[in-house]
Design an enzyme around this catalytic site. Structure first.
Site, short mmCIF file in Angstrom:
data_model
loop_
_atom_site.label_atom_id
_atom_site.label_comp_id
_atom_site.label_asym_id
_atom_site.label_seq_id
_atom_site.Cartn_x
_atom_site.Cartn_y
_atom_site.Cartn_z
N ASP A 86 0.85 -1.19 0.00
CA ASP A 86 0.00 0.00 0.00
C ASP A 86 0.88 1.23 0.00
O ASP A 86 1.93 1.24 0.66
CB ASP A 86 -0.92 0.02 1.24
CG ASP A 86 -2.06 1.03 1.04
OD1 ASP A 86 -2.99 0.72 0.28
OD2 ASP A 86 -1.99 2.13 1.62
C1 LIG Z 1 2.92 8.44 -5.39
C2 LIG Z 1 2.62 7.49 -6.50
C3 LIG Z 1 1.65 6.50 -6.35
N1 LIG Z 1 1.41 5.64 -7.41
C4 LIG Z 1 0.39 4.56 -7.29
C5 LIG Z 1 0.94 3.26 -6.73
C6 LIG Z 1 -0.32 2.55 -6.33
O1 LIG Z 1 -0.77 1.78 -7.43
C7 LIG Z 1 -1.30 3.69 -6.03
C8 LIG Z 1 -1.65 3.76 -4.55
O2 LIG Z 1 -2.76 2.97 -4.32
P1 LIG Z 1 -2.70 1.63 -3.46
O3 LIG Z 1 -3.98 1.52 -2.73
O4 LIG Z 1 -1.44 1.56 -2.70
O5 LIG Z 1 -2.60 0.48 -4.54
P2 LIG Z 1 -3.64 0.13 -5.71
O6 LIG Z 1 -5.02 0.36 -5.26
O7 LIG Z 1 -3.16 0.79 -6.96
O8 LIG Z 1 -3.38 -1.43 -5.92
P3 LIG Z 1 -3.62 -2.60 -4.83
O9 LIG Z 1 -4.28 -2.01 -3.64
O10 LIG Z 1 -4.45 -3.60 -5.59
O11 LIG Z 1 -2.22 -3.13 -4.54
O12 LIG Z 1 -0.64 4.90 -6.37
C9 LIG Z 1 2.07 5.74 -8.62
O13 LIG Z 1 1.81 4.96 -9.55
N2 LIG Z 1 3.04 6.70 -8.76
C10 LIG Z 1 3.34 7.58 -7.77
O14 LIG Z 1 4.22 8.46 -7.96
#
Ligand SMILES: Cc1cn([C@H]2C[C@H](O)[C@@H](COP(=O)(O)OP(=O)(O)OP(=O)(O)O)O2)c(=O)[nH]c1=O
Length: 216
Positions: free
Chosen positions: A80
């Site tokens: 997360d």
């Molecule tokens: C800060 C930042 C976050 N992110 C993304 C990563 C995560 O996919 C998302 C944060 O949400 P999360 O809830 O961590 O993850 P998710 O919902 O995408 O996937 P899952 O819960 O199924 O594992 O933000 C980027 O792609 N680039 C960035 O610079």
């Protein structure tokens, strides 16, 4: 040792693949709403633990219908990513809408925030068959689990209303913590980082590989 990445994040899948690890994937969908006054640490640890529980439940359901056994031991990876403001308490999650994105970005403009990614590795194995009930359905039990949380400082340039409007209209902010993607158009907003880049994207890769090796 088989690995299941319980994540729908395309970024996490790409990152883990770039570590040349064989793994399969599972989507887990949980309620990611923070509790009132929940600290960033409590929130992110609760998220990865809840995602792990949901993944194991799914695997147990699969086990009941799917005759093939899983090869053991099995590691379930959950993760997360959140942003945390300099107050150390305000959690930045995926934007609910344009206004929410703007309110986060206004607090991130021309300042340093942190991006935290927690990773949980949960090793599971089949419970030994209960001899006295031969038709007992086998289920997976947790053998051990370990969590890590990596933090990276990210410095944003000053943001204007026009920059925010254009970025929201790009569609990139919608599914990302803090409403930006450092690996995409959001890179133009970042003047510097202090810490792991892959951690900002969504999976601190060196630390995750080390965690998996430790579990083996
Ligand atoms: C800060 C930042 C976050 N992110 C993304 C990563 C995560 O996919 C998302 C944060 O949400 P999360 O809830 O961590 O993850 P998710 O919902 O995408 O996937 P899952 O819960 O199924 O594992 O933000 C980027 O792609 N680039 C960035 O610079």
């Amino acid at each position: 040792m088989d690995i299941i990445l319980a994540s729908s994040s395309p970024r996490r899948r790409e990152l883990l693949a770039s570590a040349q690890l064989d793994f399969s994937t599972l989507n887990v969908d949980i309620d990611e709403t923070p509790y009132d006054n929940e600290s960033p640490k409590d929130y992110i640890e609760r998220m990865v633990a809840t995602k792990a529980k949901a993944a194991i439940q799914q695997l147990n359901d699969l086990l009941q219908t799917n005759k093939d056994n899983f090869s053991e031991p099995l590691i379930v990876l959950t993760s997360d990513t959140i942003g945390v403001l300099p107050d150390g308490r305000t959690v930045l999650v995926k934007p609910m809408d344009r206004e929410h994105a703007y309110s986060m970005w206004q607090q991130m403009s021309d300042s340093v925030h942190e991006v935290w990614t927690a990773v949980q590795a949960t090793q599971v194995a089949l419970r030994p068959k209960l001899a006295q009930t031969p038709n007992h359905k086998q289920t997976l039990q947790v053998v051990k689990q370990q969590q890590i949380t990596e933090r990276t400082e990210v410095t944003f340039i000053p943001l204007t209303a026009a920059m925010m409007s254009d970025y929201w209209d790009s569609g990139e902010p919608a599914d990302k913590a803090g409403g930006y993607g450092i690996q995409g158009l959001g890179a133009a907003w970042v003047s510097r980082i202090n810490g792991s880049y892959t951690n900002v994207v969504g999976l601190p890769l060196a630390q995750t590989v080390a965690l998996i090796k430790e579990m083996r």
